[in-house]
Design a protein around this motif. Sequence first.
Motif, PDB file in Angstrom:
ATOM      1  N   THR A 106       0.833  -1.205   0.000  1.00 12.22           N
ATOM      2  CA  THR A 106       0.000   0.000   0.000  1.00 12.22           C
ATOM      3  C   THR A 106       0.873   1.263   0.000  1.00 12.22           C
ATOM      4  OG1 THR A 106      -0.134  -0.410   2.351  1.00 12.22           O
ATOM      5  CG2 THR A 106      -2.080  -0.871   1.080  1.00 12.22           C
ATOM      6  N   TRP A 107       1.960   1.209   0.802  1.00 12.03           N
ATOM      7  CA  TRP A 107       2.870   2.352   0.835  1.00 12.03           C
ATOM      8  C   TRP A 107       3.512   2.560  -0.517  1.00 12.03           C
ATOM      9  CZ3 TRP A 107       3.284   6.161   4.089  1.00 12.03           C
ATOM     10  CH2 TRP A 107       2.809   5.990   5.396  1.00 12.03           C
ATOM     11  N   GLN A 108       3.874   1.440  -1.163  1.00 15.56           N
ATOM     12  CA  GLN A 108       4.537   1.579  -2.462  1.00 15.56           C
ATOM     13  C   GLN A 108       3.612   2.200  -3.485  1.00 15.56           C
ATOM     14  OE1 GLN A 108       7.019  -1.430  -4.007  1.00 15.56           O
ATOM     15  NE2 GLN A 108       7.156  -2.477  -2.065  1.00 15.56           N
ATOM     16  N   VAL A 109       2.318   1.751  -3.469  1.00 15.46           N
ATOM     17  CA  VAL A 109       1.381   2.317  -4.441  1.00 15.46           C
ATOM     18  C   VAL A 109       1.176   3.805  -4.165  1.00 15.46           C
ATOM     19  CG1 VAL A 109      -1.009   2.245  -5.211  1.00 15.46           C
ATOM     20  CG2 VAL A 109       0.254   0.141  -4.946  1.00 15.46           C
ATOM     21  N   LEU A 110       1.080   4.162  -2.873  1.00 15.49           N
ATOM     22  CA  LEU A 110       0.937   5.581  -2.520  1.00 15.49           C
ATOM     23  C   LEU A 110       2.142   6.382  -2.991  1.00 15.49           C
ATOM     24  CD1 LEU A 110      -0.573   5.744   1.066  1.00 15.49           C
ATOM     25  CD2 LEU A 110      -1.501   6.651  -1.050  1.00 15.49           C
ATOM     26  N   ALA A 111       3.342   5.797  -2.791  1.00 11.11           N
ATOM     27  CA  ALA A 111       4.558   6.494  -3.217  1.00 11.11           C
ATOM     28  C   ALA A 111       4.544   6.678  -4.728  1.00 11.11           C
ATOM     29  CB  ALA A 111       5.794   5.703  -2.799  1.00 11.11           C
ATOM     30  N   ALA A 112       4.086   5.633  -5.453  1.00 10.54           N
ATOM     31  CA  ALA A 112       4.040   5.739  -6.913  1.00 10.54           C
ATOM     32  C   ALA A 112       3.075   6.846  -7.332  1.00 10.54           C
ATOM     33  CB  ALA A 112       3.618   4.413  -7.527  1.00 10.54           C
ATOM     34  N   ALA A 113       1.935   6.932  -6.650  1.00  9.00           N
ATOM     35  CA  ALA A 113       0.969   7.984  -6.970  1.00  9.00           C
ATOM     36  C   ALA A 113       1.586   9.357  -6.736  1.00  9.00           C
ATOM     37  CB  ALA A 113      -0.287   7.815  -6.118  1.00  9.00           C
ATOM     38  N   GLY A 136      -0.808   5.371  -9.584  1.00  9.04           N
ATOM     39  CA  GLY A 136      -0.940   4.347  -8.541  1.00  9.04           C
ATOM     40  C   GLY A 136      -1.449   3.038  -9.104  1.00  9.04           C
ATOM     41  N   LEU A 137      -2.476   3.107  -9.951  1.00  9.29           N
ATOM     42  CA  LEU A 137      -3.042   1.878 -10.533  1.00  9.29           C
ATOM     43  C   LEU A 137      -2.016   1.165 -11.412  1.00  9.29           C
ATOM     44  CD1 LEU A 137      -6.650   2.946 -11.552  1.00  9.29           C
ATOM     45  CD2 LEU A 137      -5.985   1.287  -9.826  1.00  9.29           C
ATOM     46  N   GLY A 138      -1.288   1.951 -12.210  1.00  9.46           N
ATOM     47  CA  GLY A 138      -0.276   1.361 -13.087  1.00  9.46           C
ATOM     48  C   GLY A 138       0.779   0.639 -12.287  1.00  9.46           C
ATOM     49  N   TYR A 139       1.246   1.279 -11.206  1.00 12.26           N
ATOM     50  CA  TYR A 139       2.283   0.630 -10.403  1.00 12.26           C
ATOM     51  C   TYR A 139       1.748  -0.606  -9.708  1.00 12.26           C
ATOM     52  CZ  TYR A 139       6.284  -0.163  -7.539  1.00 12.26           C
ATOM     53  OH  TYR A 139       7.367  -0.754  -6.976  1.00 12.26           O
ATOM     54  N   ALA A 140       0.484  -0.536  -9.244  1.00 12.25           N
ATOM     55  CA  ALA A 140      -0.112  -1.709  -8.576  1.00 12.25           C
ATOM     56  C   ALA A 140      -0.151  -2.888  -9.538  1.00 12.25           C
ATOM     57  CB  ALA A 140      -1.515  -1.363  -8.086  1.00 12.25           C
ATOM     58  N   CYS A 141      -0.525  -2.622 -10.786  1.00 15.50           N
ATOM     59  CA  CYS A 141      -0.565  -3.654 -11.824  1.00 15.50           C
ATOM     60  C   CYS A 141       0.831  -4.270 -12.000  1.00 15.50           C
ATOM     61  CB  CYS A 141      -1.059  -3.003 -13.118  1.00 15.50           C
ATOM     62  SG  CYS A 141      -1.039  -4.041 -14.542  1.00 15.50           S
ATOM     63  N   TYR A 142       1.834  -3.403 -12.132  1.00 12.45           N
ATOM     64  CA  TYR A 142       3.228  -3.842 -12.293  1.00 12.45           C
ATOM     65  C   TYR A 142       3.659  -4.699 -11.106  1.00 12.45           C
ATOM     66  CZ  TYR A 142       8.315  -3.155 -12.031  1.00 12.45           C
ATOM     67  OH  TYR A 142       9.654  -3.338 -11.897  1.00 12.45           O
ATOM     68  N   TYR A 143       3.319  -4.231  -9.902  1.00 11.94           N
ATOM     69  CA  TYR A 143       3.756  -4.901  -8.681  1.00 11.94           C
ATOM     70  C   TYR A 143       3.151  -6.302  -8.582  1.00 11.94           C
ATOM     71  CZ  TYR A 143       4.570  -5.628  -3.718  1.00 11.94           C
ATOM     72  OH  TYR A 143       4.973  -6.150  -2.525  1.00 11.94           O
ATOM     73  N   PHE A 144       1.836  -6.408  -8.879  1.00 12.64           N
ATOM     74  CA  PHE A 144       1.198  -7.724  -8.703  1.00 12.64           C
ATOM     75  C   PHE A 144       1.652  -8.719  -9.756  1.00 12.64           C
ATOM     76  CE2 PHE A 144      -1.754  -5.411  -5.949  1.00 12.64           C
ATOM     77  CZ  PHE A 144      -1.580  -6.210  -4.835  1.00 12.64           C
ATOM     78  N   PHE A 146      10.427   7.814  -4.681  1.00 12.93           N
ATOM     79  CA  PHE A 146      11.212   6.804  -5.386  1.00 12.93           C
ATOM     80  C   PHE A 146      12.051   5.998  -4.410  1.00 12.93           C
ATOM     81  CE2 PHE A 146      13.149   5.030  -9.108  1.00 12.93           C
ATOM     82  CZ  PHE A 146      12.119   5.152 -10.009  1.00 12.93           C
ATOM     83  N   GLY A 147      12.521   6.658  -3.348  1.00 11.04           N
ATOM     84  CA  GLY A 147      13.244   5.938  -2.314  1.00 11.04           C
ATOM     85  C   GLY A 147      12.404   4.835  -1.703  1.00 11.04           C
ATOM     86  N   VAL A 148      11.107   5.094  -1.506  1.00 10.66           N
ATOM     87  CA  VAL A 148      10.217   4.069  -0.941  1.00 10.66           C
ATOM     88  C   VAL A 148      10.084   2.898  -1.923  1.00 10.66           C
ATOM     89  CG1 VAL A 148       7.861   3.580  -0.222  1.00 10.66           C
ATOM     90  CG2 VAL A 148       8.947   5.683   0.482  1.00 10.66           C
ATOM     91  N   LEU A 149       9.965   3.193  -3.210  1.00  6.06           N
ATOM     92  CA  LEU A 149       9.819   2.114  -4.198  1.00  6.06           C
ATOM     93  C   LEU A 149      11.055   1.224  -4.245  1.00  6.06           C
ATOM     94  CD1 LEU A 149       8.148   3.577  -7.383  1.00  6.06           C
ATOM     95  CD2 LEU A 149       7.125   2.584  -5.376  1.00  6.06           C
ATOM     96  N   LEU A 150      12.235   1.803  -4.029  1.00  5.21           N
ATOM     97  CA  LEU A 150      13.468   1.015  -4.090  1.00  5.21           C
ATOM     98  C   LEU A 150      13.820   0.427  -2.739  1.00  5.21           C
ATOM     99  CD1 LEU A 150      15.655   3.414  -6.210  1.00  5.21           C
ATOM    100  CD2 LEU A 150      14.271   1.530  -6.994  1.00  5.21           C
ATOM    101  N   ASN A 151      12.968   0.652  -1.734  1.00  3.61           N
ATOM    102  CA  ASN A 151      13.197   0.159  -0.378  1.00  3.61           C
ATOM    103  C   ASN A 151      14.526   0.631   0.197  1.00  3.61           C
ATOM    104  OD1 ASN A 151      12.542  -1.182   1.929  1.00  3.61           O
ATOM    105  ND2 ASN A 151      13.437  -3.104   1.280  1.00  3.61           N
ATOM    106  N   ILE A 152      14.700   1.924   0.226  1.00  6.64           N
ATOM    107  CA  ILE A 152      15.908   2.499   0.801  1.00  6.64           C
ATOM    108  C   ILE A 152      15.743   2.553   2.315  1.00  6.64           C
ATOM    109  CG2 ILE A 152      16.931   4.799   1.080  1.00  6.64           C
ATOM    110  CD1 ILE A 152      16.968   4.947  -1.917  1.00  6.64           C
TER     111      ILE A 152
END
Lengths: 249, 147
Positions: free
Chosen positions: A117-124, A149-157, B17-23
Amino acid sequence: MQDTQMQELIDSVMLAGKIMIESGADMARVDDTLKRIARNGGIKEPKIFETTTGIMMSVPDYKLAQVEPIQKRTIDLEKVSRVNDISRAFQLKKITVEEMKVKLEFIDKKAPFFAWTWQVLAAAMISCTLMIMYNGHWQDFITTAVIGGLGYACYYFINTTFKIKFVSEFLASLVIGALSVLAVRNNLGISVGMIIIGSVMPLVPGVPITNSVRDVLAGHLLSGLARGTEALLSASAIALGIAMVLRFM
Amino acid sequence: MNLLINILFSYLASVGFGVLLNIPRRALNGCGIIGVLGWMVYLFIKHLDLGNMLANLLAAFAIGVTAIIFARVKKMPMILFNIPSLVPLVPGGQSYRAIRYFALGNNSLAIEYLVQVGMIAGAIAMGFFLAELVGQVYFKIRTVKES
């Protein structure tokens, strides 16, 4: 030095190298860390050869050699940082060889990762902020955040469930492109181009690009080219997804 | 106002981006600061009308040098700091236009944009080379002085 202790040391060196390369460290850093561990463990002239797909190490004095193949490559810079910390602690003689091996095995199994969830938020967040930084329109702000956010969620799953590289990037950019075109058609945004540029940003292969430049500069030509190819393929997969949307919608 | 938004957003983008790369969490703030610095250098050079390539080169140079300093101070690998801050410099607009014109069948215009993408990527790489060079020269001088 006793044989068992030497064996433990070589095992830890190989494991440290495996974790670092799997998590996306640059080769100069891997080389530095592995040689530091080996030297501090009492090997005078460790000979270590590492590429993105495997590590070879030999100890000339003992006629010992080991090979460690590396199958998967992900991006997890927390692991790189932790292995680095452990090698420094070993250098300062804060931990023994046995302790180091236990710690490395622990890192290999699990290191904290941000929840999805954090990653999707960060992507958004990345999508909408970058869209504005590239002189986009404020009216597209929320649309870009949602689509990114939706695009990254798709990529992640796709990446976590099927573990197929490049296909995940392609499908995610396809989703992003299709959603952007639909959003603009339904008056939820103004510029298809800016929405797509912003939303695609979280998928950009930043780590392979930077590492390939650094590896080539440091003289690790083999790894540098391999990573450059990886980055180029990811970028092409994203481009193909967007191109298909622009051509057929 | 515009400047303030740019500072805030470049910070948020780098941290994201840091969060996505898990820094590691204690490096996140550093990433944000370097990201702001790089983007400010880029905007400043662009404002002076000195061209796109120089702006990218100097921004990458600034990011590289500050990443080396942060890595030394915090005793963490350098790639933790320079990868997230680099992201705003990625030539997204040009690559989008290149893809668009390829898809629409206008190949000559597409290749023009593709060349621009290649040149910007080269400028960023050159900036990193120079930063690395400066770092190594500095540490060499310091070790010679100490010994």
